[in-house]
Design a protein around this motif. Structure first.
Motif, short mmCIF file in Angstrom:
data_model
loop_
_atom_site.label_atom_id
_atom_site.label_comp_id
_atom_site.label_asym_id
_atom_site.label_seq_id
_atom_site.Cartn_x
_atom_site.Cartn_y
_atom_site.Cartn_z
N GLY A 1 66.43 40.89 53.50
CA GLY A 1 67.63 41.20 53.50
C GLY A 1 68.45 40.72 55.22
N SER A 2 66.90 40.14 56.01
CA SER A 2 66.60 40.36 57.24
C SER A 2 66.63 41.71 58.28
CB SER A 2 68.11 40.06 58.17
OG SER A 2 68.76 38.47 57.50
N ILE A 3 65.90 42.33 57.70
CA ILE A 3 64.93 43.69 58.27
C ILE A 3 64.55 43.48 59.76
CG2 ILE A 3 62.66 42.87 57.68
CD1 ILE A 3 61.36 45.76 56.81
N ASP A 4 64.92 44.72 60.22
CA ASP A 4 64.95 44.53 62.43
C ASP A 4 63.49 44.31 62.86
OD1 ASP A 4 64.23 46.34 64.37
OD2 ASP A 4 66.43 45.76 64.44
N ARG A 5 62.67 43.30 63.29
CA ARG A 5 61.45 43.76 63.68
C ARG A 5 60.47 44.30 63.75
NH1 ARG A 5 57.35 44.16 65.48
NH2 ARG A 5 55.92 42.71 66.93
N ASN A 6 61.72 45.87 64.36
CA ASN A 6 60.87 47.10 64.71
C ASN A 6 60.28 47.29 63.92
OD1 ASN A 6 62.08 47.18 67.30
ND2 ASN A 6 63.62 48.31 66.83
N TYR A 7 60.47 47.50 62.13
CA TYR A 7 59.74 47.79 60.93
C TYR A 7 58.33 47.00 61.06
CZ TYR A 7 63.79 50.18 59.28
OH TYR A 7 65.15 51.23 59.64
N PHE A 8 58.32 45.85 61.74
CA PHE A 8 57.03 45.09 61.47
C PHE A 8 55.34 45.33 62.49
CE2 PHE A 8 57.65 40.88 59.90
CZ PHE A 8 57.92 40.86 58.41
N PRO A 9 54.27 45.56 62.36
CA PRO A 9 53.90 45.86 63.59
C PRO A 9 53.87 46.25 64.43
CG PRO A 9 52.59 44.81 61.77
CD PRO A 9 53.65 44.39 61.72
N SER A 10 52.92 46.86 65.48
CA SER A 10 53.44 46.88 67.15
C SER A 10 52.49 45.66 67.67
CB SER A 10 52.55 48.21 67.66
OG SER A 10 53.21 47.94 69.38
N ASN B 1 55.30 31.50 54.68
CA ASN B 1 55.33 29.64 54.46
C ASN B 1 56.86 29.51 54.89
OD1 ASN B 1 52.75 27.53 53.38
ND2 ASN B 1 53.35 29.29 51.84
N GLY B 2 56.86 30.09 55.63
CA GLY B 2 58.29 29.95 57.01
C GLY B 2 59.63 30.09 55.99
N ILE B 3 60.08 30.55 54.56
CA ILE B 3 61.18 30.91 53.13
C ILE B 3 61.82 31.98 53.69
CG2 ILE B 3 61.76 30.36 51.15
CD1 ILE B 3 59.67 28.21 50.43
N THR B 4 62.89 31.71 53.80
CA THR B 4 63.46 33.07 54.38
C THR B 4 63.55 34.15 52.26
OG1 THR B 4 64.82 31.93 55.87
CG2 THR B 4 66.24 34.31 54.29
N THR B 5 63.36 34.56 52.67
CA THR B 5 63.83 35.74 51.33
C THR B 5 64.08 37.09 51.51
OG1 THR B 5 61.65 36.82 51.89
CG2 THR B 5 61.12 34.68 50.91
N ILE B 6 64.99 37.16 49.79
CA ILE B 6 65.11 38.60 50.25
C ILE B 6 65.36 39.44 49.84
CG2 ILE B 6 67.66 37.56 49.72
CD1 ILE B 6 67.46 38.49 46.96
N ASP B 7 63.55 39.14 49.02
CA ASP B 7 62.69 40.23 48.30
C ASP B 7 61.56 40.41 49.40
OD1 ASP B 7 61.79 37.82 47.87
OD2 ASP B 7 60.80 38.66 45.73
N SER C 1 65.23 49.62 55.08
CA SER C 1 66.82 50.01 55.01
C SER C 1 67.31 51.02 53.40
CB SER C 1 67.62 49.61 55.43
OG SER C 1 69.14 50.24 54.89
N GLN C 2 67.24 52.87 52.98
CA GLN C 2 67.69 52.91 51.94
C GLN C 2 68.52 52.22 51.25
OE1 GLN C 2 65.68 54.79 49.80
NE2 GLN C 2 67.30 54.69 47.92
N ASP C 3 69.60 51.61 52.03
CA ASP C 3 70.77 51.25 51.73
C ASP C 3 70.71 49.71 51.39
OD1 ASP C 3 73.81 50.33 51.93
OD2 ASP C 3 73.32 48.90 52.87
N TYR C 4 69.61 48.65 51.80
CA TYR C 4 69.09 47.46 51.24
C TYR C 4 68.06 47.77 49.56
CZ TYR C 4 67.63 42.70 50.70
OH TYR C 4 67.18 41.36 49.81
N LYS C 5 67.74 49.16 49.24
CA LYS C 5 67.01 49.29 48.61
C LYS C 5 67.98 49.35 47.88
CE LYS C 5 64.08 52.03 46.41
NZ LYS C 5 62.87 54.11 46.62
N GLU C 6 68.84 49.57 47.71
CA GLU C 6 69.77 50.08 46.69
C GLU C 6 70.79 48.81 46.53
OE1 GLU C 6 72.60 53.51 48.43
OE2 GLU C 6 70.88 54.98 47.84
N GLN C 7 71.16 48.28 47.34
CA GLN C 7 71.93 47.12 47.31
C GLN C 7 70.55 46.05 45.98
OE1 GLN C 7 73.39 44.71 50.23
NE2 GLN C 7 72.94 46.20 52.02
#
Length: 588
Positions: A70-79, A462-468, A475-481
């Motif tokens: 669901g479009s996670i922020d880049r900051n959650y990815f590695p440094s 492979n460049g596919i947008t995933t919601i999973d 985000s806890q909110d996205y986990k609940e969604q």
């Protein structure tokens, strides 16, 4: 010829080390996508994340959403400020992965030699052969690939801190500040800082004066971690977004299970930090422990036994195992989280990671003493022990034994003329099959998708947008969604319900049957089965397609339209592509 023979005799240990490293490099580079490597937290997580950073030009950007979960922020990815991570910026991912593996070998080997040369000083030449052999065994350990350089550089940070304690120089402080470029805070840094603080206190008592040089090193190391991992610290300390860490449930053990946990990691190590000590290094150290104890008790050895380097190392190993086990003791964990709320969800049991180096330090101390025995066979036996350690490490199969698994699987296929029941690097990510599907449907990144029977990493890679997807922080909110979308499955299967609600790092489409469809080998059957989803909730999250490894038998009931079944001779599985139907027919 005689000169060459003498040179080989003098340097056979370096020739052995170089031969092993070069041989592994050649095999891995020749096979490339046909290598077999660990999937857990490796192919299904960090390699995909690093490739996504490169594909989306997101290594150095801020406020950019990544096309996963669901479009996670880049900051959650590695440094971006990490040696291993930057390999994926400058190299294609398969070459970056191999380069990271080879760098682990080189850094472990030379940092061990650097430490040994400094500690042994004028005696280094005498023990050089066993130093090199033990360094090779340590370098070959099958540790977690993403943080393999962190493991391999442990001798380096120890060397720098010893140098600073003995004779502080500004260059050493600079190197300590830069060390986090090789390390990672939540896996190693927090514990290095903790142990360094303990060392400062102990040395203060011993020397009867504080070590301002080590205190300065502590500040430099802290500053380095904050600078190199500023994104992580921003999430931990400055973000007000509630993450899934706040709802994670950790297992709670009673006394018997705590003891079993301690014994297990002491005897076998931890999956991400395999020290491969069980069948050789441990027995050797165990026998020496008994012998050394008797020597002190009978007076044949003098001095303070608690200052004996071997005993100190074993005590360190035992302490790390105890901390790991006690992490699962709820009263202590609750106390820590109450006193230090930011540590809620923080796995302080990762002290176990330091045992990879500690076991081989203890082993070196044993064969060093054997080398010193006044017997003509002592040097031969100590070198033989070092060679056996190399053979045991290199010949042990486990999750992250990349080279062993690669050789075994490829030889099996060559000799047996059949597939081994594992997935190679290329097979895991679908080869050219996913690109064929994208071309066939005219895929664009605004279309979201889920995986069923695959790790979503295959799609993200492979460049596919995933919601999973799979991520340790989101985000806890996205986990609940997302939970709302898979609620029918969780209601049907309590095991998946506990897995998702109590942990939640994997936001997957789980099968109601309880079967783990996404962890499969090349020979796995793709048995048709139902899927249980809340289709409107899944659509609301932006899902347009489901890429399934199995035929979905209740597709019509779940409002799914089979677009096509795709297969490739190079892939050991098919992909069933389903499109979510909308009221009045297919979307668009």
């Amino acid at each position: 010829m005689k000169t060459l023979g003498n040179a080989c005799k003098r340097n056979w240990h370096f020739m052995l080390a170089g031969g092993i490293f070069v041989f592994e490099a050649v095999i891995l580079l020749l096979l490339r996508e046909k290598i077999y490597v660990g999937i857990c937290d490796n192919l299904d997580l960090f390699i995909t994340q690093l490739k996504m950073l490169r594909d989306n030009s997101a290594f150095f950007v801020h406020n950019q959403a990544m096309p996963v979960l669901g479009s996670i922020d880049r900051n959650y990815f590695p440094s971006e400020f990490s040696l291993y991570n930057l390999l994926y910026l400058i190299l294609p991912d398969i070459y970056a992965y191999i380069a990271g593996y080879l760098l682990k070998l080189v850094i472990a080997f030379f940092s061990s030699l650097l430490l040994a040369r400094h500690v042994l000083r004028e005696f280094y030449g005498k023990y050089e052969k066993i130093v090199v052999l033990v360094a090779v065994a340590f370098a070959l350990l099958p540790v977690y690939p993403m943080y393999a350089i962190c493991f391999s550089s442990m001798p380096l940070i120890l060397y720098l801190l010893i140098r600073i304690y003995e004779k502080p120089e500004w260059q050493l402080f600079l190197m300590v500040f830069l060390y986090p470029f090789l390390s990672y805070f939540t896996f190693f840094g927090a514990f290095i800082l903790g142990y360094l603080l303990i060392a400062i206190v102990i040395l203060w008592i011993k020397d009867r004066k504080p070590s301002f040089s080590l205190a300065g090193a502590l500040l430099c190391l802290m500053a380095g971690y904050v600078c190199f991992e500023y994104r992580l610290f921003g999430i931990m300390l400055l973000s007000d977004e509630e993450t899934i860490r706040s709802t994670m449930v950790v297992a709670s053990y009673g006394a018997a299970d705590l003891w079993k946990c301690f014994l297990d990691v002491f005897l076998h190590g931890f999956s991400h930090a395999k020290s491969v000590h069980t069948y050789f290094v441990l027995p050797v150290c165990g026998l020496y422990f008994i012998w050394n104890t008797v020597q002190y008790l009978t007076g044949r050895k003098t001095g303070k036994f608690y200052a004996d380097a071997f005993f100190v190392t074993i005590a360190f190993i035992v302490f790390n195992c105890a901390v790991y086990a006690l992490y699962f003791w709820e009263p202590l964990r609750s106390l820590v989280e109450t006193v230090l709320p930011p540590l809620k969800g923080f796995q302080y049991g990762r002290t176990i990671f330091f045992n990879t180096f500690a076991w081989y330090l203890a082993f070196f101390l044993v064969i060093k003493e054997l080398y010193d025995k006044k017997h003509m066979l002592s040097p031969v036996l100590s070198c033989a022990a070092g060679i056996v350690a190399i053979l045991v490490v290199g010949g042990t199969q486990c999750e992250y034994s990349d080279f062993y698994n690669t050789c075994y699987c490829n030889l099996y296929k060559l000799l047996k003329h059949t597939d081994v029941n594992q997935l190679s690097y290329g097979e895991f990510y679908g080869g050219s099959l996913i690109e064929e599907i994208k071309a066939d449907i005219g895929y664009t990144p605004d279309k979201g998708a889920c995986a069923y029977g695959f790790h979503p990493a295959m799609l993200s890679y492979n460049g596919i947008t995933t919601i999973d997807g799979y991520c340790g922080y989101y985000s806890q909110d996205y986990k609940e969604q997302f939970r709302a979308a898979i609620a029918p499955t969780l209601d049907e299967n309590k095991s998946w319900q506990a897995y998702y609600d109590d942990w939640g790092c994997r936001a997957y489409l789980f099968p109601a049957s309880g079967e783990n469809l996404y962890d499969f080998g090349a020979n796995a059957a793709a048995v048709p089965q139902d899927i249980l989803i809340d289709e409107p909730a899944l659509r609301q999250l932006g899902c347009d397609y489901i890429f399934s490894r199995v035929e979905i038998t209740n597709a019509d009931a779940m409002q799914l339209h089979l677009v096509n079944r795709y297969a490739d001779d190079e892939m050991p599985y098919s992909v069933y592509l389903y499109e979510l139907l909308y009221t009045g027919g297919r979307k668009g």
